[in-house]
Scaffold this active site. Structure first.
Site, mmCIF file in Angstrom:
data_model
loop_
_atom_site.group_PDB
_atom_site.id
_atom_site.type_symbol
_atom_site.label_atom_id
_atom_site.label_comp_id
_atom_site.label_asym_id
_atom_site.label_seq_id
_atom_site.Cartn_x
_atom_site.Cartn_y
_atom_site.Cartn_z
ATOM 1 N N THR A 133 0.815 -1.226 0.138
ATOM 2 C CA THR A 133 -0.139 0.150 0.095
ATOM 3 C C THR A 133 0.896 1.128 -0.042
ATOM 4 O OG1 THR A 133 -1.697 -1.189 1.354
ATOM 5 C CG2 THR A 133 -1.989 1.036 1.075
ATOM 6 N N PRO A 135 0.293 5.881 -0.134
ATOM 7 C CA PRO A 135 -0.714 6.977 0.073
ATOM 8 C C PRO A 135 -1.752 6.992 -1.229
ATOM 9 C CG PRO A 135 1.432 7.733 0.666
ATOM 10 C CD PRO A 135 1.773 6.366 0.117
ATOM 11 N N GLY A 138 -4.001 2.271 -2.935
ATOM 12 C CA GLY A 138 -4.609 1.227 -1.802
ATOM 13 C C GLY A 138 -5.381 0.400 -2.575
ATOM 14 N N GLU A 372 -5.943 -6.389 3.522
ATOM 15 C CA GLU A 372 -5.961 -7.620 2.554
ATOM 16 C C GLU A 372 -7.067 -7.391 1.514
ATOM 17 O OE1 GLU A 372 -3.749 -10.118 2.345
ATOM 18 O OE2 GLU A 372 -2.334 -9.066 3.766
#
Ligand SMILES: Cc1cc2nc3c(=O)[nH]c(=O)nc-3n(C[C@H](O)[C@H](O)[C@H](O)COP(=O)(O)OP(=O)(O)OC[C@H]3O[C@@H](n4cnc5c(N)ncnc54)[C@H](O)[C@@H]3O)c2cc1C
Length: 390
Positions: A133, A135, A138, A372
């Protein structure tokens, strides 16, 4: 009371040696990890004594093949340990599971030289971190911008990662980024290992979280961070395939973690309403409450049976289990949140008070629906798998 849960606990297809290890893990959880969980939740300190106790049992070694200093035990046994530890302390459970998530791709796809160099350290208790991940990337990990630039025998890593479990304490980081010379944004994704102490690897901050307060979550920066080319996992551009294969093993693992929380919350709720009395009766004797218990217990039993089904597929070497793994992660985490919420409700006002464990379980359960792959993403993956290709 019904032997339902005893029979479910007998379901995992494990060997006699694995069963023995599970009994040691149960004892460790009962005697040490569970009694310390509330204090760690309050302090937010990293639970080093739990990690040391886990390593004293040789738990990292269970998923490392024997040839590299491990014990090479099965995936079902691993999941049973994740669930047990997470029921005792969800923070400790995810710290340990993350070691597996970061290491399994090395076991499955590393070169002989990489495995000989890195795996014995993992077997002895090295902490891992899985860094996907960013910023701005995602749910859509393909938007990542961390860059891998080849320079002679080295690769220079530049960029940053966010929300990285174990990020401030890891010995070994599996980092996904894009290979500088490849233009295709998906085809450029590659993976490499960065070892603790590598110049240019910096921990920017530790997050202050709602739950899992003892499990650290860190933001990382890579500034001209130079690693040897033989730390590359697979070839340049292999990253997306490696990532999907890694998620197929880590999603059942976070589902087992969520089911640990669900079991703990269900157990606490049942114990409480068997003893708490109102209107001259135990709470459990009200029929409306029994209907709720029936629904929760039924869903929990079905989901646990699915956990062992997926574990058996993985232990049998079936590779294309993405949809089964998504279904498991989705259902286990939604159920953990639902059971933890109902457990607080069944405790009445006491459920909202920190003295009762269900308050922490509710805070710990929420993230299981987010990490996840959020549950919206899993619904999307499952749903679109039915689109006809012709
Ligand atoms: C405590 C914690 C630990 C973590 N550990 C790790 C780790 O170890 N390694 C790691 O790499 N990452 C880790 N993560 C990151 C986690 O996996 C991401 O937070 C998650 O994938 C969601 O990404 P995002 O936060 O950027 O949300 P976004 O992707 O911005 O999503 C925001 C909302 O929009 C929804 N959404 C987004 N896209 C769609 C779509 N196509 N359709 C419908 N809804 C959509 C999402 O479901 C979500 O509800 C961790 C996060 C936390 C909080």
């Amino acid at each position: 009371m019904t032997p339902l849960f005893d029979r479910l606990d007998a379901l995992p297809p494990v060997s006699a040696e694995e069963r023995q290890l599970l009994e040691s893990v149960e004892a460790l959880c009962r005697d040490e990890i569970a009694p310390r969980a509330a204090a760690y939740d309050r302090s937010g300190d990293f639970p080093w004594d739990n990690i040391r106790a886990i390593n004293a049992l040789g738990l990292n070694a269970m998923f490392v093949p024997e040839a590299y200093g491990g014990a090479g035990l099965g995936y079902a046994a691993y999941l049973a340990c994740v669930r047990e530890i997470s029921a005792a302390c969800a923070s400790t459970g995810i710290i340990w599971a993350t070691n597996f998530h970061a290491t399994k791709p090395l076991i499955d796809f590393g070169t002989e030289q990489q495995k000989q160099r890195l795996l014995p350290r993992v077997a002895e208790g090295a902490i891992g971190a899985l860094c996907i991940t960013e910023p701005e990337a995602g749910s859509d990990a393909t938007g990542m911008t961390t860059r891998f630039t080849p320079e002679g025998d080295d690769i220079v890593v530049s960029g940053g990662k966010t929300f990285i479990s174990n990020g401030d304490v890891a010995d070994l980081y599996l980092v996904f980024g894009k290979w500088f010379e490849i233009d295709d944004p998906r085809g450029a994704i590659s993976a490499l290992y960065i070892e603790k102490g590598t110049p240019g690897l910096q921990v920017l901050r530790k997050e202050d979280k709602l739950g899992h307060r003892a499990a650290s979550t860190a933001a990382l920066a890579f500034t001209d961070c130079r690693v040897r080319r033989d730390n590359l996992l697979g070839a340049p551009g292999d990253g997306l395939a490696l990532l999907l294969a890694a998620l197929n093993k880590s999603r059942p693992s976070v589902a087992a973690h969520a089911l640990g929380i669900a079991r703990a919350a269900f157990g606490d709720a049942v114990a409480y309403i068997n003893q708490r009395r109102q209107s001259g009766r135990r709470i459990v004797e009200f029929q409306g409450i029994q209907f709720l218990l029936a629904d929760l217990a039924t869903d929990l039993a079905m989901c646990e049976a699915w956990l062992w089904h997926v574990a058996a597929l993985i232990d049998a070497g079936v590779a294309d289990i993405g949809i089964e793994a998504s279904m498991l992660k989705l259902r286990a985490s939604d159920l953990a949140m639902r059971i933890a919420t109902e457990a607080v409700q069944l405790h009445g006002g006491y459920g909202y008070i920190k003295e009762y464990r269900v308050e922490r379980l509710l805070r710990d359960a929420k993230i299981t629906q987010i990490w996840e792959g959020t549950n919206q993403i899993h619904r999307q993956l499952i749903g679109r798998s039915f689109i006809s290709r012709d």
